[in-house]
Design a protein around this motif. Structure first.
Motif, short mmCIF file in Angstrom:
data_model
loop_
_atom_site.label_atom_id
_atom_site.label_comp_id
_atom_site.label_asym_id
_atom_site.label_seq_id
_atom_site.Cartn_x
_atom_site.Cartn_y
_atom_site.Cartn_z
N ASN A 1 -0.20 20.54 -12.46
CA ASN A 1 1.27 20.75 -12.63
C ASN A 1 1.96 19.42 -12.42
OD1 ASN A 1 2.10 23.74 -11.98
ND2 ASN A 1 0.20 23.66 -10.77
N ASP A 2 3.42 19.68 -12.94
CA ASP A 2 4.18 18.50 -13.09
C ASP A 2 4.90 18.64 -11.71
OD1 ASP A 2 5.96 16.44 -13.70
OD2 ASP A 2 7.04 17.55 -15.35
N PRO A 3 4.89 17.51 -10.76
CA PRO A 3 5.76 17.27 -9.59
C PRO A 3 7.38 17.39 -10.12
CG PRO A 3 4.72 15.59 -9.79
CD PRO A 3 3.97 16.41 -11.05
N GLY A 4 7.46 16.92 -11.06
CA GLY A 4 9.16 16.78 -11.67
C GLY A 4 9.47 18.03 -11.99
N PHE A 5 8.70 19.23 -12.29
CA PHE A 5 9.05 20.54 -12.51
C PHE A 5 8.93 21.24 -11.15
CE2 PHE A 5 7.50 24.93 -12.75
CZ PHE A 5 8.69 25.34 -13.35
N CYS A 6 8.02 21.15 -10.48
CA CYS A 6 7.92 22.09 -9.06
C CYS A 6 8.98 21.73 -8.09
CB CYS A 6 6.53 21.53 -8.54
SG CYS A 6 5.07 22.08 -9.48
N ARG A 7 9.38 20.48 -8.22
CA ARG A 7 10.50 20.13 -6.98
C ARG A 7 11.66 21.12 -7.11
NH1 ARG A 7 14.17 15.47 -6.37
NH2 ARG A 7 13.50 14.74 -8.52
N PRO A 8 12.35 21.16 -8.54
CA PRO A 8 13.82 21.78 -8.56
C PRO A 8 13.30 23.28 -8.77
CG PRO A 8 12.87 20.84 -10.76
CD PRO A 8 11.99 20.16 -9.85
N SER A 9 11.99 23.67 -9.18
CA SER A 9 11.74 25.23 -9.25
C SER A 9 11.90 25.71 -7.79
CB SER A 9 10.19 25.35 -9.85
OG SER A 9 9.86 26.64 -9.69
N VAL A 10 11.21 25.00 -6.72
CA VAL A 10 11.10 25.31 -5.51
C VAL A 10 12.55 25.40 -5.05
CG1 VAL A 10 10.41 24.97 -3.16
CG2 VAL A 10 8.76 24.87 -4.96
N ARG A 11 13.24 24.60 -5.46
CA ARG A 11 14.71 24.66 -4.98
C ARG A 11 15.44 25.71 -5.33
NH1 ARG A 11 17.58 19.91 -7.47
NH2 ARG A 11 16.05 18.59 -6.38
N CYS A 12 15.32 26.12 -6.65
CA CYS A 12 15.95 27.32 -7.26
C CYS A 12 15.37 28.57 -6.27
CB CYS A 12 15.89 27.45 -8.62
SG CYS A 12 16.53 26.23 -9.38
N TYR A 13 14.01 28.70 -5.91
CA TYR A 13 13.49 29.76 -5.30
C TYR A 13 14.01 30.04 -4.10
CZ TYR A 13 9.92 32.26 -2.62
OH TYR A 13 9.00 33.13 -1.85
N TYR A 14 14.41 28.78 -3.13
CA TYR A 14 14.99 28.91 -2.09
C TYR A 14 16.45 29.27 -2.08
CZ TYR A 14 11.19 27.71 1.16
OH TYR A 14 10.19 27.87 1.68
N GLU A 15 16.97 28.89 -3.16
CA GLU A 15 18.54 29.38 -3.46
C GLU A 15 18.70 30.84 -3.64
OE1 GLU A 15 19.59 26.89 -6.65
OE2 GLU A 15 20.10 25.16 -5.15
N TYR A 16 17.35 31.27 -4.32
CA TYR A 16 17.63 32.90 -4.55
C TYR A 16 17.12 33.72 -3.18
CZ TYR A 16 15.37 37.27 -6.00
OH TYR A 16 15.37 38.59 -6.15
N THR B 1 3.18 24.22 -18.68
CA THR B 1 3.79 24.78 -19.60
C THR B 1 5.37 24.62 -20.04
OG1 THR B 1 4.45 26.64 -18.34
CG2 THR B 1 2.10 26.79 -19.59
N VAL B 2 5.95 25.01 -20.90
CA VAL B 2 7.15 24.72 -21.50
C VAL B 2 8.07 25.34 -20.40
CG1 VAL B 2 8.95 24.67 -23.07
CG2 VAL B 2 6.61 24.36 -23.75
N PRO B 3 9.12 24.78 -19.56
CA PRO B 3 9.89 25.38 -18.65
C PRO B 3 11.16 25.80 -19.34
CG PRO B 3 10.07 22.97 -18.44
CD PRO B 3 8.92 23.42 -19.53
N PRO B 4 11.52 26.91 -18.79
CA PRO B 4 12.99 27.38 -19.19
C PRO B 4 14.08 26.43 -18.88
CG PRO B 4 12.67 28.59 -17.19
CD PRO B 4 11.38 27.71 -17.68
N ASP B 5 15.06 26.54 -19.59
CA ASP B 5 16.34 25.75 -19.32
C ASP B 5 16.93 26.15 -17.98
OD1 ASP B 5 16.17 24.35 -21.72
OD2 ASP B 5 17.38 25.71 -22.69
N ASP B 6 16.93 27.51 -17.56
CA ASP B 6 17.19 27.88 -16.37
C ASP B 6 16.01 28.29 -15.40
OD1 ASP B 6 18.84 29.15 -14.27
OD2 ASP B 6 19.86 30.59 -15.54
N LEU B 7 16.07 27.58 -14.28
CA LEU B 7 14.92 27.89 -13.39
C LEU B 7 15.47 29.14 -12.22
CD1 LEU B 7 13.68 24.22 -12.76
CD2 LEU B 7 12.83 25.99 -14.51
N ALA B 8 16.62 29.68 -12.38
CA ALA B 8 16.86 30.64 -11.35
C ALA B 8 16.03 31.73 -11.39
CB ALA B 8 18.28 30.92 -11.65
N MET B 9 15.73 32.37 -10.38
CA MET B 9 14.59 33.76 -10.23
C MET B 9 15.25 34.83 -11.25
SD MET B 9 11.93 33.24 -8.42
CE MET B 9 11.43 34.41 -7.70
N GLU B 10 16.57 34.77 -11.28
CA GLU B 10 17.26 35.86 -12.20
C GLU B 10 16.89 35.71 -13.87
OE1 GLU B 10 19.83 35.46 -8.44
OE2 GLU B 10 18.94 34.32 -9.67
#
Length: 269
Positions: free
Chosen positions: A177-192, A59-68
């Motif tokens: 799933n797009d691996p190019g999206f999953c990688r930064p998404s998980v990074r932002c998740y751990y930063e949260y 699906t279309v990802p948001p510009d900001d992947l932060a959990m917030e």
């Protein structure tokens, strides 16, 4: 963003309550199909709206992947859909925690196998996050995961009692799933998770009624200190689902539906 969401709706046209259902990472709204089909929901006059977290399932990802930001977006979705109850699984449960904590949603939340701290999360995901930050190796690691993880999950679901055909459908859904999206998404998740070393107090201090639902063989950890903190919070109800692991929503959908109805009663109260 609202127009691009992957949304599934079931239930009466004029329900007593409406629940927003948020799947986990790499999962789509399809993972809630079994829960949504449980008769107890319709009998309770409860409608459901399942929404894939933007970016997953291609699906279309948001510009900001932060959990917030996910919490803000899903809070807007809950308002647009007139939902007075939120249910989240895995990463979706953590989005629900943040929705309650940040004031993006006011009402009961049902948390299916949430993660309350970095140390609770599956070890392989932390390793994958580390590898994902390595130039060159990161994209290759995630491309390999998208190929190998769904077949592994299919076998686990079958072991957990899910019919083979249904397990295959869900595994194929995960592979989309797009691996190019999953990688930064998980990074932002751990930063949260690093910003909030323990989410127990954050959930408790939100003041919203919460049901923390875990399978009796859940792969996601829960420390003794976290459990004591949850059990000591008057607004939090702990539920253990027998014969279920992390994917309790597809392994024991009837019990999950019962908990959702119980939470809906809290709205009425």
């Amino acid at each position: 963003m609202k127009e691009s969401l992957d949304v599934r709706r079931t239930g009466p046209e004029h329900p007593r309550h409406r629940a927003l259902l948020l799947p986990g990472g790499m999962c789509s709204a399809e993972f809630y199909a079994d829960v949504m089909a449980e008769p107890v929901l319709a009998e309770a006059g409860l409608a459901t709206v399942a929404v894939t977290l933007p970016g997953f399932g291609r699906t279309v990802p948001p510009d900001d992947l932060a959990m917030e930001n996910y919490a803000r977006l899903m809070g807007e979705c809950a308002a647009d859909e007139a939902c007075d109850l939120v249910v989240g699984h895995s990463m979706g449960a953590n989005v629900a925690i943040e929705m309650a904590a940040a004031g993006d949603f006011a009402g009961p939340v049902v948390l299916l196998s949430p993660t309350f701290s970095r140390k609770d999360e599956a070890a392989f995901l932390g390793v994958l996050d580390h590898l994902g930050r390595v130039p060159g190796l990161g994209p290759l690691s995630w491309a390999a995961v998208i190929k190998t993880l769904p077949p592994m999950m299919r076998k686990e679901m079958i072991k957990g009692g899910v019919a083979e055909g249904r397990a295959r459908t869900l595994a194929e859904d995960m592979s989309n799933n797009d691996p190019g999206f999953c990688r930064p998404s998980v990074r932002c998740y751990y930063e949260y998770l690093d910003r909030h070393p323990s989410l127990v107090a954050r959930l408790r201090d939100s003041g919203q009624p919460a049901w923390v639902v875990r399978g009796d063989r859940d792969e996601i950890g829960l420390t003794d200190e976290e459990r004591r903190g949850l059990e000591a919070s008057p607004g939090i109800t702990m539920v253990t689902v027998p014969d279920a692991g992390h994917l309790l929503l597809v392994e024991q959908p009837a019990r999950v539906a019962e908990v959702i109805v119980e939470a809906a009663e809290a709205v009425r109260a």
